[in-house]
Design a protein around this motif. Structure first.
Motif, PDB file in Angstrom:
ATOM      1  N   ASP A  42     -22.095  -4.069  31.908  1.00  0.00           N
ATOM      2  CA  ASP A  42     -20.964  -4.251  32.277  1.00  0.00           C
ATOM      3  C   ASP A  42     -20.319  -3.060  33.278  1.00  0.00           C
ATOM      4  OD1 ASP A  42     -21.280  -0.961  32.098  1.00  0.00           O
ATOM      5  OD2 ASP A  42     -21.133  -0.660  29.408  1.00  0.00           O
ATOM      6  N   ALA A  43     -18.780  -3.204  33.802  1.00  0.00           N
ATOM      7  CA  ALA A  43     -18.946  -2.040  34.786  1.00  0.00           C
ATOM      8  C   ALA A  43     -19.551  -1.061  35.246  1.00  0.00           C
ATOM      9  CB  ALA A  43     -16.897  -1.750  34.896  1.00  0.00           C
ATOM     10  N   LEU A  44     -20.507  -0.412  34.435  1.00  0.00           N
ATOM     11  CA  LEU A  44     -21.900   0.490  35.927  1.00  0.00           C
ATOM     12  C   LEU A  44     -22.414  -1.275  35.960  1.00  0.00           C
ATOM     13  CD1 LEU A  44     -22.137   2.805  36.179  1.00  0.00           C
ATOM     14  CD2 LEU A  44     -23.851   3.309  33.826  1.00  0.00           C
ATOM     15  N   THR A  45     -22.252  -1.337  36.807  1.00  0.00           N
ATOM     16  CA  THR A  45     -23.523  -2.638  37.251  1.00  0.00           C
ATOM     17  C   THR A  45     -24.556  -2.007  37.436  1.00  0.00           C
ATOM     18  OG1 THR A  45     -22.362  -2.362  39.402  1.00  0.00           O
ATOM     19  CG2 THR A  45     -21.450  -4.544  37.767  1.00  0.00           C
ATOM     20  N   ALA A  46     -24.867  -0.720  38.147  1.00  0.00           N
ATOM     21  CA  ALA A  46     -26.157  -0.058  38.770  1.00  0.00           C
ATOM     22  C   ALA A  46     -27.684  -0.421  38.211  1.00  0.00           C
ATOM     23  CB  ALA A  46     -26.337   1.237  38.932  1.00  0.00           C
ATOM     24  N   TYR A  47     -27.039  -0.428  36.215  1.00  0.00           N
ATOM     25  CA  TYR A  47     -27.750  -0.661  35.470  1.00  0.00           C
ATOM     26  C   TYR A  47     -27.410  -2.476  34.791  1.00  0.00           C
ATOM     27  CZ  TYR A  47     -28.831   3.703  36.281  1.00  0.00           C
ATOM     28  OH  TYR A  47     -29.388   5.024  37.239  1.00  0.00           O
ATOM     29  N   LYS A  48     -29.097  -3.147  34.607  1.00  0.00           N
ATOM     30  CA  LYS A  48     -28.083  -3.978  33.723  1.00  0.00           C
ATOM     31  C   LYS A  48     -30.142  -4.599  33.443  1.00  0.00           C
ATOM     32  CE  LYS A  48     -26.584  -6.546  37.135  1.00  0.00           C
ATOM     33  NZ  LYS A  48     -26.207  -6.257  38.977  1.00  0.00           N
ATOM     34  N   CYS A  49     -29.282  -5.234  31.503  1.00  0.00           N
ATOM     35  CA  CYS A  49     -30.981  -5.993  31.183  1.00  0.00           C
ATOM     36  C   CYS A  49     -30.469  -7.048  30.388  1.00  0.00           C
ATOM     37  CB  CYS A  49     -32.022  -4.354  30.675  1.00  0.00           C
ATOM     38  SG  CYS A  49     -32.664  -5.243  28.710  1.00  0.00           S
ATOM     39  N   PRO A  50     -30.868  -7.896  30.794  1.00  0.00           N
ATOM     40  CA  PRO A  50     -30.152  -9.139  29.775  1.00  0.00           C
ATOM     41  C   PRO A  50     -30.477  -8.572  27.890  1.00  0.00           C
ATOM     42  CG  PRO A  50     -31.674  -9.925  31.506  1.00  0.00           C
ATOM     43  CD  PRO A  50     -31.656  -8.293  31.320  1.00  0.00           C
ATOM     44  N   PRO A  51     -29.845  -8.763  27.006  1.00  0.00           N
ATOM     45  CA  PRO A  51     -29.881  -8.878  25.388  1.00  0.00           C
ATOM     46  C   PRO A  51     -30.847  -9.955  25.840  1.00  0.00           C
ATOM     47  CG  PRO A  51     -28.186  -9.762  26.023  1.00  0.00           C
ATOM     48  CD  PRO A  51     -28.571  -9.662  27.072  1.00  0.00           C
ATOM     49  N   LEU A  52     -31.718 -10.100  23.686  1.00  0.00           N
ATOM     50  CA  LEU A  52     -32.511 -10.992  23.555  1.00  0.00           C
ATOM     51  C   LEU A  52     -31.474 -12.127  22.966  1.00  0.00           C
ATOM     52  CD1 LEU A  52     -35.095 -11.127  22.386  1.00  0.00           C
ATOM     53  CD2 LEU A  52     -34.105 -10.255  20.298  1.00  0.00           C
ATOM     54  N   LEU A  53     -30.748 -12.028  22.508  1.00  0.00           N
ATOM     55  CA  LEU A  53     -29.631 -12.650  22.220  1.00  0.00           C
ATOM     56  C   LEU A  53     -27.166 -12.385  21.588  1.00  0.00           C
ATOM     57  CD1 LEU A  53     -30.376 -13.930  18.817  1.00  0.00           C
ATOM     58  CD2 LEU A  53     -31.134 -15.232  20.964  1.00  0.00           C
ATOM     59  N   ALA A  54     -27.342 -13.080  22.500  1.00  0.00           N
ATOM     60  CA  ALA A  54     -25.159 -12.742  22.467  1.00  0.00           C
ATOM     61  C   ALA A  54     -24.241 -13.325  21.189  1.00  0.00           C
ATOM     62  CB  ALA A  54     -24.712 -12.893  23.526  1.00  0.00           C
ATOM     63  N   VAL A  55     -23.784 -12.738  20.234  1.00  0.00           N
ATOM     64  CA  VAL A  55     -23.093 -13.569  19.498  1.00  0.00           C
ATOM     65  C   VAL A  55     -21.842 -13.348  19.364  1.00  0.00           C
ATOM     66  CG1 VAL A  55     -24.730 -13.677  17.517  1.00  0.00           C
ATOM     67  CG2 VAL A  55     -24.185 -11.561  17.873  1.00  0.00           C
ATOM     68  N   LEU A  56     -21.034 -14.169  18.866  1.00  0.00           N
ATOM     69  CA  LEU A  56     -19.779 -13.767  19.834  1.00  0.00           C
ATOM     70  C   LEU A  56     -18.694 -14.486  18.492  1.00  0.00           C
ATOM     71  CD1 LEU A  56     -19.011 -15.950  22.985  1.00  0.00           C
ATOM     72  CD2 LEU A  56     -19.420 -13.402  22.337  1.00  0.00           C
ATOM     73  N   PRO A  57     -18.827 -13.983  17.529  1.00  0.00           N
ATOM     74  CA  PRO A  57     -18.188 -14.002  16.132  1.00  0.00           C
ATOM     75  C   PRO A  57     -16.105 -14.337  16.491  1.00  0.00           C
ATOM     76  CG  PRO A  57     -18.909 -11.673  16.344  1.00  0.00           C
ATOM     77  CD  PRO A  57     -18.835 -12.513  17.173  1.00  0.00           C
ATOM     78  N   ARG A  58     -15.566 -14.570  15.036  1.00  0.00           N
ATOM     79  CA  ARG A  58     -14.391 -15.030  15.143  1.00  0.00           C
ATOM     80  C   ARG A  58     -13.914 -14.168  14.032  1.00  0.00           C
ATOM     81  NH1 ARG A  58     -15.686 -19.612  17.712  1.00  0.00           N
ATOM     82  NH2 ARG A  58     -14.314 -20.810  19.521  1.00  0.00           N
ATOM     83  N   THR A  59     -14.228 -13.936  13.472  1.00  0.00           N
ATOM     84  CA  THR A  59     -13.779 -12.709  11.648  1.00  0.00           C
ATOM     85  C   THR A  59     -15.013 -12.389  11.386  1.00  0.00           C
ATOM     86  OG1 THR A  59     -15.227 -14.404   9.767  1.00  0.00           O
ATOM     87  CG2 THR A  59     -13.235 -15.596  11.067  1.00  0.00           C
TER      88      THR A  59
ATOM     89  N   THR B 230     -30.232  -3.795  25.374  1.00  0.00           N
ATOM     90  CA  THR B 230     -31.514  -3.274  26.023  1.00  0.00           C
ATOM     91  C   THR B 230     -31.807  -4.790  25.157  1.00  0.00           C
ATOM     92  OG1 THR B 230     -31.759  -2.792  23.053  1.00  0.00           O
ATOM     93  CG2 THR B 230     -31.529  -1.124  24.397  1.00  0.00           C
ATOM     94  N   ALA B 231     -33.004  -5.073  25.573  1.00  0.00           N
ATOM     95  CA  ALA B 231     -34.215  -5.661  25.529  1.00  0.00           C
ATOM     96  C   ALA B 231     -34.143  -6.615  24.372  1.00  0.00           C
ATOM     97  CB  ALA B 231     -35.260  -6.080  26.525  1.00  0.00           C
ATOM     98  N   ASP B 232     -34.325  -6.376  23.344  1.00  0.00           N
ATOM     99  CA  ASP B 232     -34.677  -6.064  21.963  1.00  0.00           C
ATOM    100  C   ASP B 232     -33.561  -6.320  21.229  1.00  0.00           C
ATOM    101  OD1 ASP B 232     -34.169  -3.798  22.157  1.00  0.00           O
ATOM    102  OD2 ASP B 232     -36.017  -3.025  21.732  1.00  0.00           O
ATOM    103  N   CYS B 233     -32.220  -6.336  21.281  1.00  0.00           N
ATOM    104  CA  CYS B 233     -30.946  -6.407  21.007  1.00  0.00           C
ATOM    105  C   CYS B 233     -30.106  -7.757  21.454  1.00  0.00           C
ATOM    106  CB  CYS B 233     -30.073  -5.232  21.535  1.00  0.00           C
ATOM    107  SG  CYS B 233     -29.335  -5.622  22.841  1.00  0.00           S
ATOM    108  N   VAL B 234     -29.122  -7.482  19.985  1.00  0.00           N
ATOM    109  CA  VAL B 234     -27.975  -8.526  20.204  1.00  0.00           C
ATOM    110  C   VAL B 234     -27.241  -8.122  20.380  1.00  0.00           C
ATOM    111  CG1 VAL B 234     -26.797  -9.806  18.388  1.00  0.00           C
ATOM    112  CG2 VAL B 234     -29.369 -10.269  17.794  1.00  0.00           C
ATOM    113  N   ILE B 235     -26.316  -8.370  21.422  1.00  0.00           N
ATOM    114  CA  ILE B 235     -24.574  -8.574  22.060  1.00  0.00           C
ATOM    115  C   ILE B 235     -24.209  -8.577  21.042  1.00  0.00           C
ATOM    116  CG2 ILE B 235     -23.497  -8.648  23.902  1.00  0.00           C
ATOM    117  CD1 ILE B 235     -24.447  -6.860  24.938  1.00  0.00           C
ATOM    118  N   LEU B 236     -22.995  -8.382  20.064  1.00  0.00           N
ATOM    119  CA  LEU B 236     -22.277  -8.633  19.055  1.00  0.00           C
ATOM    120  C   LEU B 236     -20.642  -7.837  19.946  1.00  0.00           C
ATOM    121  CD1 LEU B 236     -21.661  -7.778  15.231  1.00  0.00           C
ATOM    122  CD2 LEU B 236     -19.918  -8.342  16.988  1.00  0.00           C
ATOM    123  N   GLY B 237     -20.042  -9.623  21.063  1.00  0.00           N
ATOM    124  CA  GLY B 237     -19.044  -9.125  21.197  1.00  0.00           C
ATOM    125  C   GLY B 237     -17.902 -10.070  21.125  1.00  0.00           C
ATOM    126  N   VAL B 238     -16.948  -8.679  20.511  1.00  0.00           N
ATOM    127  CA  VAL B 238     -15.645  -9.525  19.679  1.00  0.00           C
ATOM    128  C   VAL B 238     -14.279 -10.151  20.835  1.00  0.00           C
ATOM    129  CG1 VAL B 238     -15.907  -7.707  17.980  1.00  0.00           C
ATOM    130  CG2 VAL B 238     -15.200  -7.312  20.926  1.00  0.00           C
TER     131      VAL B 238
END
Ligand SMILES: Cc1cc2nc3c(=O)[nH]c(=O)nc-3n(C[C@H](O)[C@H](O)[C@H](O)COP(=O)(O)OP(=O)(O)OC[C@H]3O[C@@H](n4cnc5c(N)ncnc54)[C@H](O)[C@@H]3O)c2cc1C
Lengths: 368, 482
Positions: free
Chosen positions: B43-60, B94-102
């Motif tokens: 996020d905006a604290l860019t000093a720390y980075k870790c790509p997630p396992l997956l990202a999901v972008l639901p609509r409902t 975390t590397a083993d997480c799903v990012i759930l973006g709204v």
């Protein structure tokens, strides 16, 4: 039945740690007796820990009388902006209301619609949980998002999660002047519309109430004298389409009466307090079959006096909640004081109560 | 920053998990390509980075529920994400997480001027909530500086504030209800268009819980009618002490400005170099804003100016018109951008009692010498919420670490002065390990008990808010139960 009045938080914690039966948690006891059991009173935990008028903050022990707090603030031209109700007249109780009781019940008056409820002015708490552990949450500063907000959760929990020992409050300047705009001879429908118009105006309305007996809607503005005069005139002009308007500068007793529901004092019947979306009040009111009604918060707060023993909740067909504020012990236990939550929420609340009160000794049966 | 090591069993199941999610969601809602998941690595604290396992972008809300139910069954951690503007690493994967973006859930569901509420999906940006009611001269009060980008979802999770919260309160004071999906996929409705809770105030504890209790998909927000007008005044002093005393006197006099912003000399200099707002060079600048009709504004400004004069200001500038008002705000509003121009910076967010302002600023100055890093202060003075900006050089080895150590000392100082670690940005990972400076282990235990009830498997937004040592037992028990 014992009465216990610990002199310190440590002593209070010891009592709770050693308790196994139900405890009736009390401040001044003016908000009615909650449950059967030994009374655990905070009335000896008193005193002001800190008051900084320039920072608008007050830290005070939970058992401190509200009157003492108000006098202290008044001397610096400040006040508890959320305008807590005094329940004594309505409930026919005696004693001295404490600040801890106000917070535990999230008691807020007419100004709630503008400045927020007691919970919105609470900056921090200390409390003792059901295992006897003292806990601090929040602090004394105005902005604080450090960790979960147990401050809000404890406010309005009626002692079910912990016994408050100390509260930090945001206080606000007392207004220099006030004026009330009355709109005469309006029915509920028109009154709610008029209150809605005034609350949707830029004039910073701090009270909007309706008395169906006199068919009058009241709208309050507060602040510096010139500004109050300007805004009340503007409002009177804008509300003229709803009914005949008049402006009065002597509103103190009127708003105190609305706050304390003085129209119901000494009158028989159960008293319910219902929170709904303001515009829903119009259709809901006749359904309540009440003997008397009073409307605050632009219509969103309905006080209803009804014949004894009736389950008013069965008549409330809109989202919101109804609390049984005054009734016989029998009616209270039969109908429940608080509106039952839908299943999932009830399970969460019950889970929280079990976490914080594993022995189930704090005001058992009052909530949930 | 220590993070728990990713669960290898989950990493190995990436394909299977993606396949299950794809069955429940439209194809474009699941992102598994490593190039694309990288967009969510920080996020905006860019000093720390870790790509997630997956990202999901639901609509409902239903889709959010399906995602959470699946992740719950699979024992996969979920990190909720709004717009990713958190400055605390609140949305760090975390590397083993799903990012759930709204972010795709950005609709207005209902506007109701009569009852003064708006109901929105939480992916909607803060500013566009006000935008939706502007026509009728209404607005949504909490106004974080990031309001163009940040989402209501993140505002609720962080209980965000803004420059005008002295008068209007922060998110929690303007939030009336939520639709929230629990980690097991069940959907709950809390609050609504009516005021206050009839039972326990669950809304109060959900707001500010940093995405650890549930995923908030819809919100009912209080909207207000815009004031007739607003105007700032700029006041300069040659010492922080005097500026602090002036703030306190304004408040004591019973004037309640909508905003009192404070900048110190390093900040003024940076803003001036960047935005050329024409600020005077002095030790401390105050911007005080009041609202109302023309007469009301003049009256309040009159009182404020009298108080300001009694403290002998080196500068006192009233805004004659909108253009001048804009210039007064210009420098303040570009403060972060200005800092970004000269340097890398870390933005802190402690709160202190207003009365300890001079002491805290003096100590920060001394510490700046000790750590060898410059610091500029800009903050909401009316409520004591400080934003020290520490300048460092990300390319210089060791500078970030020195900066973090300096930042930690400043936050501890805030706590010692009677304040707290964070006033509006949240704990996230950034302040996680400092929590025991503000709270005892028992105080934190009370907070963990809340998490136990809402998310018994400890899957939502892991490794944030609480020191890992404090949550160790619960996390390993939840894992063993899988
Ligand atoms: C330049 C700049 C200026 C800023 N100014 C301010 C300011 O003035 N005041 C202020 O308070 N903050 C400020 N911030 C911080 C930040 O903008 C806020 O914290 C904001 O609320 C984050 O919103 P977001 O949508 O970007 O959330 P994200 O960064 O995406 O997430 C923040 C947190 O919310 C959680 N979350 C996200 N969505 C959900 C959901 N649907 N359900 C549950 N949890 C969820 C995440 O897990 C995370 O913990 C600023 C940031 C920047 C970069």
């Amino acid at each position: 039945m014992k009465m216990m009045t610990p002199q310190s938080e440590a002593e209070l914690a010891e009592i709770i740690a050693g308790a196994s039966g139900p405890l009736c948690i009390q401040g001044g006891g003016t908000r009615g007796r909650t449950v059967e059991g030994d009374v655990l009173s905070t009335c000896s935990l008193t005193g002001v820990e800190l008051y900084e008028p320039g920072a608008l903050t007050l830290v005070v022990k939970a058992g401190t009388p509200v009157a003492e707090v108000e006098a202290l603030l008044a001397a610096e031209n400040q006040r508890l902006a959320f305008e807590p109700m005094d329940h004594r007249g309505l409930l026919g109780t005696e004693g001295e209301p404490t600040i801890g009781g106000v917070i535990a019940a999230n008691v807020s008056g007419p100004r709630r619609i503008q400045t927020g409820a007691a919970r919105d002015h609470l900056l921090g708490v200390r409390f003792v949980d059901g295992s006897g552990q003292a806990v601090k949450n929040g602090g004394r500063v105005m902005k604080n998002v450090t960790g979960y907000d147990l401050v809000k959760l404890l406010c309005g929990a009626h002692g079910a999660l912990g016994v408050l020992t100390e509260v930090s409050l945001k206080v606000l300047p007392r207004a220099e002047a006030m004026a009330t705009v009355a709109v005469a001879d309006v029915g509920l429908n028109q009154a709610v519309a008029a209150m809605s118009a005034s609350l949707g105006s830029p004039y910073d309305v701090t009270g909007a109430a309706y008395d169906p007996d006199s068919k009058t809607a009241f709208v309050r503005v507060e602040g510096f004298a010139d500004s109050v005069s300007y805004r009340s005139k503007k409002l009177a002009a804008e509300l003229a389409g709803f009914g005949e308007t008049s402006i009065s500068a002597e509103g103190e007793p009127l708003w105190q009466g609305i706050r304390d529901v003085s129209a119901f004092h000494g009158r028989e019947g159960d008293v319910w307090r219902i929170s709904v979306k303001p515009s829903d009040a119009v259709e809901l009111a006749p359904r309540l079959e009440a003997e008397a009604l009073q409307f605050d918060w632009g219509g969103g707060l309905i006080w209803a006096r009804v014949a004894e023993g009736n389950d008013l909740r069965a008549r409330v067909n809109v989202p919101g909640h109804a609390t049984l504020v005054r009734a016989s012990a029998g009616t209270r236990s039969r109908l429940g004081v608080f509106q039952p939550q839908p299943g999932l929420l009830a399970a969460i609340s019950e889970g929280l109560r079990r976490q914080f009160d594993p022995k189930g000794i704090f005001n058992p049966g009052l909530m949930g | 920053m220590q993070m728990p090591s990713p669960n290898p069993a989950i990493l190995a199941r990436k394909q299977a998990l993606a396949a299950r999610l794809l069955k429940a969601l439209p194809p474009d809602a699941v992102i598994q390509d490593e190039m694309e998941t990288r967009a969510y690595e920080c996020d905006a604290l860019t000093a720390y980075k870790c790509p997630p396992l997956l990202a999901v972008l639901p609509r409902t809300t239903q889709e959010v529920s399906d995602i959470l139910r699946i992740c719950h069954e699979e024992g996969v951690p979920v990190v909720p994400r709004g717009a990713g503007t958190s400055l605390a690493g609140g949305a760090l994967p975390t590397a083993d997480c799903v990012i759930l973006g709204v972010a795709r859930m950005n609709e207005v569901l209902e506007t109701d001027y009569e009852n003064r509420i708006i109901r929105v999906q939480t992916g909607r940006t803060n500013l566009s909530v006000s935008g939706a009611v502007e026509e009728e001269e209404f607005f949504y009060a909490p106004d974080p500086s990031s309001q163009l980008a940040c989402a209501i979802a993140g505002n609720i999770a962080m209980n965000s504030g803004g420059a005008h919260c002295l008068k209007y309160g922060v998110t929690t004071n303007n939030l009336m209800g939520v639709t929230m999906v629990m980690m097991d996929g069940t959907v709950v409705e809390i609050g609504g268009a009516h005021l206050d809770a009839g039972e326990l105030d669950l809304l109060g504890v959900i707001c500010g819980s940093e995405g650890q209790l549930g995923v908030v998909t819809e919100a009912t927000l209080r909207i207000l009618r815009k004031p007739e007008g607003a105007r700032p005044v700029l006041i300069g002093y040659d010492s922080n002490e005097v500026a602090g005393a002036c703030v306190s006197d304004i408040i004591k006099a019973g004037v309640l400005p909508v905003a009192i912003e404070f900048m110190d000399r390093p900040c003024i200099e940076a803003c001036e170099a960047f935005a050329k707002a024409g600020y005077p060079m002095c030790e401390a600048l105050l911007i005080v804003e009041v609202e109302g009709s023309e007469e009301e504004i003049l009256h309040q400004l009159g009182l404020i100016i009298d108080i300001a004069r009694s403290h002998n200001p080196v500068e006192l500038r009233e805004a004659g018109d909108a253009e001048e008002a804009g210039r007064i705000w210009l420098g303040r509003k570009s403060a972060f951008g200005a800092m970004g121009q000269i340097n890398d910076y870390m933005c802190l967010d402690g709160t202190i009692p207003v009365s300890s302002l001079p002491f805290v600023l003096r100590r920060i100055g001394e510490m700046s010498q000790e750590f060898g890093l410059d610091v500029a202060n800009v903050f909401h003075a009316g409520d004591g919420n400080m934003h020290p900006l520490i300048l460092f050089d990300a390319n210089k080895p060791g500078d970030l670490e020195t900066c973090e150590a300096f930042g930690a000392e400043i936050l501890k100082l805030c706590v010692e002065a009677g304040g707290c670690l964070t006033g509006e940005h949240g704990v996230g990972i950034e302040k996680r390990d400092l929590m025991l400076h503000q709270y005892t282990a028992e105080d934190l235990e009370a907070q963990l008990k809340i998490k136990d009830v809402f998310d018994p498997k400890w899957l939502l937004n892991p490794a944030k808010v609480f020191p890992l040592s404090v949550t160790e037992g619960r996390r390993s028990m939840a894992l063993a139960a899988e």
